[in-house]
Design a protein around this motif. Structure first.
Motif, PDB file in Angstrom:
ATOM      1  N   ASN A   1      31.931  16.678  28.266  1.00 44.81           N
ATOM      2  CA  ASN A   1      31.231  16.724  27.072  1.00 44.81           C
ATOM      3  C   ASN A   1      30.346  17.844  27.050  1.00 44.81           C
ATOM      4  OD1 ASN A   1      32.867  15.131  24.851  1.00 44.81           O
ATOM      5  ND2 ASN A   1      32.093  13.361  26.220  1.00 44.81           N
ATOM      6  N   VAL A   2      30.237  18.936  26.523  1.00 44.17           N
ATOM      7  CA  VAL A   2      29.020  19.781  26.614  1.00 44.17           C
ATOM      8  C   VAL A   2      28.224  19.910  25.460  1.00 44.17           C
ATOM      9  CG1 VAL A   2      28.498  22.263  27.065  1.00 44.17           C
ATOM     10  CG2 VAL A   2      30.486  21.289  28.412  1.00 44.17           C
ATOM     11  N   PHE A   3      27.033  19.722  25.268  1.00 36.75           N
ATOM     12  CA  PHE A   3      25.980  19.494  24.278  1.00 36.75           C
ATOM     13  C   PHE A   3      25.220  20.650  24.406  1.00 36.75           C
ATOM     14  CE2 PHE A   3      28.071  15.205  24.521  1.00 36.75           C
ATOM     15  CZ  PHE A   3      28.826  15.212  23.260  1.00 36.75           C
ATOM     16  N   THR A   4      24.510  20.865  25.480  1.00 40.48           N
ATOM     17  CA  THR A   4      23.409  21.501  25.637  1.00 40.48           C
ATOM     18  C   THR A   4      23.641  22.779  26.878  1.00 40.48           C
ATOM     19  OG1 THR A   4      22.299  20.478  27.284  1.00 40.48           O
ATOM     20  CG2 THR A   4      21.928  19.677  25.025  1.00 40.48           C
ATOM     21  N   GLU A   5      22.930  23.687  26.865  1.00 42.20           N
ATOM     22  CA  GLU A   5      23.287  24.618  27.951  1.00 42.20           C
ATOM     23  C   GLU A   5      22.859  23.824  29.288  1.00 42.20           C
ATOM     24  OE1 GLU A   5      20.843  28.362  27.972  1.00 42.20           O
ATOM     25  OE2 GLU A   5      21.335  28.489  25.850  1.00 42.20           O
ATOM     26  N   LEU A   6      21.927  22.809  29.287  1.00 44.42           N
ATOM     27  CA  LEU A   6      21.769  21.968  30.457  1.00 44.42           C
ATOM     28  C   LEU A   6      23.017  21.243  31.153  1.00 44.42           C
ATOM     29  CD1 LEU A   6      19.750  21.076  32.698  1.00 44.42           C
ATOM     30  CD2 LEU A   6      19.173  18.928  31.020  1.00 44.42           C
ATOM     31  N   ASP A   7      24.052  20.921  30.216  1.00 45.69           N
ATOM     32  CA  ASP A   7      25.182  20.711  30.424  1.00 45.69           C
ATOM     33  C   ASP A   7      26.224  21.505  31.211  1.00 45.69           C
ATOM     34  OD1 ASP A   7      24.771  17.854  29.210  1.00 45.69           O
ATOM     35  OD2 ASP A   7      25.553  18.556  27.249  1.00 45.69           O
ATOM     36  N   LEU A   8      26.056  22.571  30.547  1.00 41.04           N
ATOM     37  CA  LEU A   8      26.699  23.860  31.328  1.00 41.04           C
ATOM     38  C   LEU A   8      26.332  23.857  32.659  1.00 41.04           C
ATOM     39  CD1 LEU A   8      26.794  26.492  28.407  1.00 41.04           C
ATOM     40  CD2 LEU A   8      28.746  25.379  29.228  1.00 41.04           C
ATOM     41  N   VAL A   9      25.007  24.109  32.830  1.00 34.54           N
ATOM     42  CA  VAL A   9      24.678  24.371  34.325  1.00 34.54           C
ATOM     43  C   VAL A   9      24.654  23.073  35.295  1.00 34.54           C
ATOM     44  CG1 VAL A   9      22.451  24.513  35.556  1.00 34.54           C
ATOM     45  CG2 VAL A   9      22.561  25.610  33.367  1.00 34.54           C
TER      46      VAL A   9
END
Length: 290
Positions: free
Chosen positions: A60-68
């Motif tokens: 689950n990707v909710f924020t740019e922090l999740d992407l990083v």
């Protein structure tokens, strides 16, 4: 079952049940419109989007922090999605995905196109279907294709319509400042799912640039509808032009890498005519560039 439309209409009119009618051909939609006018809502269900694909993998990707935080995993899953598409059964069964994709293609081409249209020359039809799904993102002209594949033009046009009605392939028209260019311009062909385009042909070398274009097309069609998508063609080309109420809202160029300056020349040419949101979408060039 013959006459099912009348039965469904009677059930709905008597308010005995809510009915869901599902299918894979445009002919079914036409039957519903004829028999259930004013009684139905249409919902088009596409293969999984990339975010839905990630959720199917418990990412689950909710924020740019999740992407990083999960960048390596997300990139690996994108490579899988790029090559094998978003059919749910394929996403949930990676060990059998090539066999599943081959069966899905066979089901769509034969059951929903050949049988539905009563095609007699199966060999001609199969060759054309394979050509389309193997050439996503390329321009096609029916007359030229008729001559090169030795298929009568009338047959080729009929086969093409059957494949469109089965939602296997889609065609994007050209838009140009010159009317003559728009009239004579060829259409670009795309496939409903990357997995079918990549696996069915058994290609020796994957064309990741074409697969990336097809992926962007499927997402744009999901967001805006096929009727609002065009490509620009004059001296240069732009892969996608998004229109809304006859106004150009966005233009997008898709390239595997940003090493070739020609990829931006089409965008600059179109921007001199109309100032709109413009994007270059790359596979891995620091993200999209606007």
């Amino acid at each position: 079952m013959e006459g099912w439309e009348g039965f469904v209409r009677s059930v709905v009119d008597r308010r005995e049940a809510h009915v869901t009618v599902s299918g894979l051909t445009a002919n079914l939609t036409q039957a519903v419109r004829r028999s259930l006018a004013g009684r139905y809502l249409t919902v088009e269900v596409s293969p999984l989007s990339y975010l839905e694909f990630l959720r199917s993998k418990n990412v689950n990707v909710f924020t740019e922090l999740d992407l990083v935080a999960r960048e390596a995993e997300i990139k690996a899953l994108f490579d899988e999605y790029l090559r094998f598409g978003g059919f749910p059964l394929v996403a949930l069964n990676p060990g059998n995905r090539e066999r599943i994709l081959a069966q899905l293609y066979d089901d769509i081409a034969h059951r929903d196109a050949i049988l539905e249209c009563g095609v007699r020359n199966v060999s001609e039809f199969s060759d054309l279907a394979l050509f389309y799904v193997s050439n996503v993102g390329n321009r096609v002209g029916f007359r030229h294709l008729s001559r090169s594949m030795v298929i009568p033009l009338r047959n080729l046009q009929r086969y093409t319509e059957c494949l469109r009605n089965a939602y296997l392939v889609f065609f994007v028209k050209a838009i140009s400042p010159r009317l003559s260019e728009m009239v004579k311009a060829q259409r670009k062909v795309y496939c409903v799912d990357n997995g079918i385009s990549n696996v069915v042909e058994h290609r020796l070398n994957e064309n990741l640039r074409s697969l990336l274009k097809n992926l962007v097309f499927v997402e744009l069609m999901r967001r805006h509808g096929l009727g609002n998508l065009f490509y620009y063609r004059d001296r240069r080309e732009v892969d996608f032009v998004v229109k809304d109420r006859n106004e150009i809202r966005e233009i997008l160029q898709v390239t595997y890498s940003l090493g070739d300056e020609r990829e931006t020349e089409g965008i600059m040419e179109l921007l001199r005519i109309r100032r709109v949101r413009a994007s270059v979408i790359t596979y891995d060039g620091g993200g999209g560039r606007e």
